[in-house]
Write an enzyme that holds these catalytic residues in place. Sequence first.
Site, PDB file in Angstrom:
ATOM      1  N   ASP A 231       0.980  -1.060   0.014  1.00 49.78           N
ATOM      2  CA  ASP A 231      -0.006   0.217   0.013  1.00 49.78           C
ATOM      3  C   ASP A 231       0.959   1.258   0.102  1.00 49.78           C
ATOM      4  O   ASP A 231       1.849   1.494   0.497  1.00 49.78           O
ATOM      5  CB  ASP A 231      -0.966   0.264   1.191  1.00 49.78           C
ATOM      6  CG  ASP A 231      -1.893   1.076   1.288  1.00 49.78           C
ATOM      7  OD1 ASP A 231      -2.798   1.269   0.367  1.00 49.78           O
ATOM      8  OD2 ASP A 231      -1.748   1.991   2.084  1.00 49.78           O
ATOM      9  N   GLU A 261       1.296  -0.343  -4.758  1.00 50.50           N
ATOM     10  CA  GLU A 261       0.340   0.661  -5.376  1.00 50.50           C
ATOM     11  C   GLU A 261       1.082   2.020  -5.339  1.00 50.50           C
ATOM     12  O   GLU A 261       1.370   2.816  -4.182  1.00 50.50           O
ATOM     13  CB  GLU A 261      -0.815   0.825  -4.251  1.00 50.50           C
ATOM     14  CG  GLU A 261      -1.874   1.792  -4.505  1.00 50.50           C
ATOM     15  CD  GLU A 261      -2.259   2.729  -3.392  1.00 50.50           C
ATOM     16  OE1 GLU A 261      -3.178   3.597  -3.731  1.00 50.50           O
ATOM     17  OE2 GLU A 261      -1.449   2.614  -2.305  1.00 50.50           O
TER      18      GLU A 261
END
Length: 509
Positions: A231, A261
């Site tokens: 993340d 990400e």
Amino acid sequence: MKNGVMLQGFEWELPADGRHWSFLKKQAKHFARMGITSLWLPPATKGSGGARDVGYGVYDLYDLGEFDQKGSVRTKYGTAREYRACVKALRAAGIQTLADTVLNHRLGADGTERTRAFPVNPENRLEIEPEAVDAEVYTRFTFPGRGGRYSDFTWDASCFTAVDWNGLDSRKSLWLLEGKRWAEDVDGEHGNYDYLMGADVDVSEPRVRRELNRWGRWYLVHTRVDGFRLDAVKHISAAFYRDWLKALRRASRREVYAVGEYWQPNVDCLLRYLDQVDHGMDLFDVPLHFHLREASSSGGAYDMRGLTRDTLTQRAPMCAVTFVDNHDTQPGQSLESWVEGWFKAAAYGLILLQKEGYPCVFWGDLFGIPSRGIGAVSELPELMRIRRWCAYGEETRAVDDSHIYGFVRGGDARVPGSGCVFLCTNAEGGVRRVEVGQDFAGQVFRCAIGGHEAVTVGPDGWADFAVADGGMSVYVPEETWKVRAWRVWASAKRGMRAALHGARVKLMG
Ligand code: CA
């Protein structure tokens, strides 16, 4: 030889009933039959919001729904035991599991500390006031509910770079803790985008790095996942994840797949990051998402010839995880940029049938988002099957047209009956003459999606293929069509979906 598909196994607004791990476990074989080969699981760690936290407000990395912390033992998705059972069932079904990993920040501290900090302009983080002021910050994490199980590491202000709350000052601001500095190998938005939210973890601190390395090894052994979805990597020093992954792979002697990400539409930033991490991970193809979004929302003005231009699909295909939407882009969420419903099937046709990229299907598209009255993309199961059976061989651009995008997959001799023709449009459709190739001369292609007549490829390898206004078409060799009996299967599936959708619409009045 098999084309892979990743499933993002959740959407933001799933009910917080603690049953998701059990549901995924029960569906494991069904997912495998659909052609799903890896499943990105939502964060299993306990968030500050306890049983309601989607998982990104991480409180304790070692509490996967096992300790009475933040008001409950379980997380939004279930208990640690259920998580491990879910991973096991998915593995048994031949599906790889990816753990959503949030290492950038912490929320929900157990206590405050008195320290000194420099106020920072949140809009430009390089504007730091010269004088430090007294501050009371939420940086003490002792995890009393866990009592040292798995790790006795506790966190204090020395483990964090910055916070957005100072108990001694009511200003809404950002506070750089004394003795700390921003990481330089992060995204450059807002001057420096090290800080995202909560208490920002200082990954340059040797104690913190050792602990996060240790946690990674623990997580792999404890949960047996195959890899990670990382993340918010644009907010974390690139060198950190480069080293973290290398250390983890060395220690576990496993491949450990990873996809990051990095939310950034500029492909050059993504390419620079891939270099910085020695190409040790894949990245989501965020530029492609924005192209799809634009194609769907520009009233037909978007030039389809640019659909894959300056995307990871084009510039770094070996590292591209392609997607249409995700839990952040769905309506109501922080990065809302939803690809409009009418264009969804075309967008999925592109990422599932094109040669480049590892496609990731979003839960909210495969099953719908009931809380918002959004239905499933009904063509998705068929597209996934076509990907599995037909989308092999070289890809050649079939149409060079500002409104119609199309390509041919030439097929691969190792997959009998493979090959397909894909056409989509963001405006007016029509018929286009396409070179399928001499290998297909005399063969019939059936329109598996799009509802058009079958076509026979001429002796020169060319044929006319149709696409409806604002639509998409997929043609496959008749041989494949017959063998797989798609029509029967697909219409049954469509009927069921229509019935389900009708029932839902009725319920919502
Ligand atoms: Ca950070």
